[in-house]
Motif scaffolding. Structure first.
Motif, PDB file in Angstrom:
ATOM      1  N   THR B  84      38.269  38.001  37.629  1.00  0.00           N
ATOM      2  CA  THR B  84      38.836  36.664  37.808  1.00  0.00           C
ATOM      3  C   THR B  84      38.586  36.236  39.242  1.00  0.00           C
ATOM      4  O   THR B  84      38.494  37.074  40.146  1.00  0.00           O
ATOM      5  CB  THR B  84      40.346  36.604  37.517  1.00  0.00           C
ATOM      6  N   LEU B  85      38.480  34.936  39.456  1.00  0.00           N
ATOM      7  CA  LEU B  85      38.082  34.410  40.759  1.00  0.00           C
ATOM      8  C   LEU B  85      39.005  33.276  41.177  1.00  0.00           C
ATOM      9  O   LEU B  85      39.112  32.276  40.468  1.00  0.00           O
ATOM     10  CB  LEU B  85      36.645  33.880  40.672  1.00  0.00           C
ATOM     11  N   ALA B  86      39.653  33.438  42.321  1.00  0.00           N
ATOM     12  CA  ALA B  86      40.417  32.350  42.934  1.00  0.00           C
ATOM     13  C   ALA B  86      39.570  31.804  44.078  1.00  0.00           C
ATOM     14  O   ALA B  86      39.314  32.499  45.055  1.00  0.00           O
ATOM     15  CB  ALA B  86      41.764  32.861  43.449  1.00  0.00           C
ATOM     16  N   THR B  88      38.941  28.805  46.835  1.00  0.00           N
ATOM     17  CA  THR B  88      39.496  27.686  47.591  1.00  0.00           C
ATOM     18  C   THR B  88      38.386  27.148  48.470  1.00  0.00           C
ATOM     19  O   THR B  88      37.767  27.916  49.210  1.00  0.00           O
ATOM     20  CB  THR B  88      40.682  28.163  48.458  1.00  0.00           C
ATOM     21  N   ASP B 119      40.845  30.183  39.286  1.00  0.00           N
ATOM     22  CA  ASP B 119      41.562  29.000  39.745  1.00  0.00           C
ATOM     23  C   ASP B 119      40.747  28.440  40.899  1.00  0.00           C
ATOM     24  O   ASP B 119      40.380  29.176  41.821  1.00  0.00           O
ATOM     25  CB  ASP B 119      42.973  29.381  40.205  1.00  0.00           C
ATOM     26  N   THR B 120      40.416  27.169  40.822  1.00  0.00           N
ATOM     27  CA  THR B 120      39.650  26.520  41.882  1.00  0.00           C
ATOM     28  C   THR B 120      40.535  25.462  42.520  1.00  0.00           C
ATOM     29  O   THR B 120      41.051  24.597  41.823  1.00  0.00           O
ATOM     30  CB  THR B 120      38.368  25.878  41.318  1.00  0.00           C
ATOM     31  N   THR B 121      40.737  25.561  43.834  1.00  0.00           N
ATOM     32  CA  THR B 121      41.622  24.621  44.515  1.00  0.00           C
ATOM     33  C   THR B 121      40.976  24.137  45.801  1.00  0.00           C
ATOM     34  O   THR B 121      40.057  24.756  46.335  1.00  0.00           O
ATOM     35  CB  THR B 121      42.971  25.272  44.886  1.00  0.00           C
ATOM     36  N   THR B 127      37.678  30.227  50.960  1.00  0.00           N
ATOM     37  CA  THR B 127      38.376  31.496  50.759  1.00  0.00           C
ATOM     38  C   THR B 127      38.164  31.917  49.313  1.00  0.00           C
ATOM     39  O   THR B 127      38.352  31.109  48.403  1.00  0.00           O
ATOM     40  CB  THR B 127      39.885  31.335  51.046  1.00  0.00           C
ATOM     41  N   SER B 129      39.052  34.974  46.483  1.00  0.00           N
ATOM     42  CA  SER B 129      39.705  36.219  46.081  1.00  0.00           C
ATOM     43  C   SER B 129      39.188  36.591  44.704  1.00  0.00           C
ATOM     44  O   SER B 129      39.289  35.807  43.766  1.00  0.00           O
ATOM     45  CB  SER B 129      41.231  36.054  46.041  1.00  0.00           C
ATOM     46  N   GLN B 131      39.512  39.336  41.664  1.00  0.00           N
ATOM     47  CA  GLN B 131      40.182  40.495  41.095  1.00  0.00           C
ATOM     48  C   GLN B 131      39.251  41.117  40.066  1.00  0.00           C
ATOM     49  O   GLN B 131      38.740  40.427  39.172  1.00  0.00           O
ATOM     50  CB  GLN B 131      41.518  40.139  40.451  1.00  0.00           C
TER      51      GLN B 131
END
Lengths: 321, 321
Positions: B84-86, B88, B119-121, B127, B129, B131
């Motif tokens: 999974t990829l966060a 930003t 989640d893309t913000t 940045t 992250s 997992q």
């Protein structure tokens, strides 16, 4: 104090829980999903100045992070289990980190989730990504797809309160009981985990409302290849919101975002059973309309007239930057 | 193009793989861990300007992110499964996002890991992250604890190359075969997944080298309540590093960081079996010393004299900001 010692000191307290074989402190966490259960995961990011106001208290950041993240597990009707945290911050400041870690540990315990790993790095802007892990009996995860023409649309709690709470921060008003309650709805979302788990046998489709009721309902329509009619006057608003913002309450309930309530598709014959469960749990559950075969999302007044010109929710990248 | 459409378009291509019941596009991913296996997870963050130089090509960011993250699964001797990829980023720029997503998908496929959610913000600083999730037969995850006095210390590959590659970027030198190879070692770490899996029966303890050999070996000592003696001249350096940086090669091999090679504890009787596996896989495996009962980490010269004054690895929060 170095990075390793800082992390150890602040976060070790939250490292145990069901299914945790090896928690914080090794290269990986080692976890045991119970037999017959599927793993359910979601990752969510909060950025200071984008998702919360600069200077927000560390405890409030922890509550909001966990509330929003665990709400995704509720949206899958899953049981919360484990949390990992990627924390980027300008400096390793114990004055911020210690109350943050303490609030995270307390709130995680309340929500039944254990911190099992993370990564703490330096960066110019406070950024937090939380990944939540839960489990659900195989084949029973609640999805956005599956709503059928004729299903009723049920929503939990009241909508728009979080947007109202944000407004009291953007345009400060004297503190009163309503303001305090709306701010609590903004800072400390209450994921509807137990409601979703107990309703699971009757749910055709659903999700949690994070972008606003209409935007999220549209996701269900897209995934289910269905349409929907929402009765505007049935959308539940709290007395606190109606008293504080009578002009905006209805619009915020439809499009405000970050409510972290559930929006569910239920066959008409199952609505009464769902209502009984919700009543026993002390959570409001309201029938606000129906799914239909004709594509599109229509909001209607009490006398059935379509309402036009409604905002459709929040998109980070459509904001001016 | 809104957030949802952007994410869908760029990242959907990587959403399938073994054990993926429901991938990208719902509130959660739903995943199936095989019977008899334990789940292994790790989260890692990269920040532009901290972990990679501003302006690094999006493909290189994707390689580095995945290499570092999957290396944590190798460190547990686990089989990679899901990612999974966060993400930003300051703006939803297709010129950056599309090559990033394409490189991520390609590299993920090479490493046997499937992107299942994210989640893309929007945020002021790029940045990322990641997992990673993998699995390992129950009870067989490789941990930092378990090294015993008398065990040999084995390391894979060559050390210090990544630090050398960084140096060629910080103090640019004319491109040549050595420089190109060192930069590839920096940008495109090769996690030792297959080596760790095949060596698993003989491994007492281990981890991947991300903070520098000495710093990471100290983690094994802390977790195993052991000491160690490292023979400085046995620590493997590449010809490229020795040719390009003869003065610094040895120091960087001991303390440079981000090598993403393995450091393993193996009983003396099992060393030959491990060497045979490594040879079959075409990966160097070098015996660099031994664990001992006396606490502390000592580096010795070829004639057994202790070496003093060595740097002990990289700590983000000790850097000047």
């Amino acid at each position: 104090m170095g990075e390793f010692e800082l992390i150890r000191r602040c976060f070790m307290q939250a490292a145990q829980g069901p299914g945790v074989v090896t928690g914080i402190g090794d290269d990986c966490a080692v976890l045991q999903v119970p037999d017959g259960q599927q793993l359910v995961v979601s990752i969510d990011t909060l950025v200071e100045g984008v998702h919360f106001l600069p200077g927000t208290a560390p405890e409030q950041v922890a509550w909001r992070l966990l509330g929003a993240a665990v709400s995704d597990l509720a949206a899958a009707a899953a049981t919360p289990a484990w949390l990992t945290l990627a924390l980027t911050l300008p400096q390793a400041d114990p004055v911020w980190l210690e109350p943050f870690a303490a609030a995270l540990a307390t709130r995680a315990r309340e929500l039944g989730i254990s911190l099992v790993g993370g990564d703490t790095t330096r960066g110019p802007c406070l950024t937090l990504s939380a990944q939540v892990h839960g489990w659900v009996p195989a084949g029973q995860a609640l999805l956005r797809s599956g709503a059928r023409a004729g299903d009723r649309i049920l929503v939990s709690g009241t909508l728009g309160d979080s947007r109202g709470g944000l407004e009291t921060l953007l345009q400060p008003t004297p503190s009163n009981r309503n303001v305090d309650w709306l701010q609590q709805r903004f800072y400390r979302p209450e994921p509807r985990v137990e409601l979703a788990r107990q309703l699971r046998p009757w749910l055709q489709a659903g999700l949690d409302i994070s972008d606003g009721l209409l935007a999220d309902l549209q996701h269900v329509l897209d995934a289910s290849a269905a349409g929907a009619v929402v009765e505007r006057d049935q959308v539940p608003c709290s007395a606190a919101l109606l008293n504080s913002y009578p002009q905006q309450a209805q619009e915020w309930a439809l499009s405000g975002g970050e409510d972290f309530e559930l929006c569910l598709a239920v066959a008409p014959a199952d609505v009464a059973a769902c209502m009984a469960v919700a009543e026993r749990l002390g959570v409001a559950l309201t029938d606000i309309g129906r799914f239909c075969a004709e594509p599109g999302l229509t909001v209607v007044t009490a006398d059935g007239c379509p309402v036009d010109g409604l905002a459709r929710g929040y998109d980070h990248f459509k904001e001016s930057t």
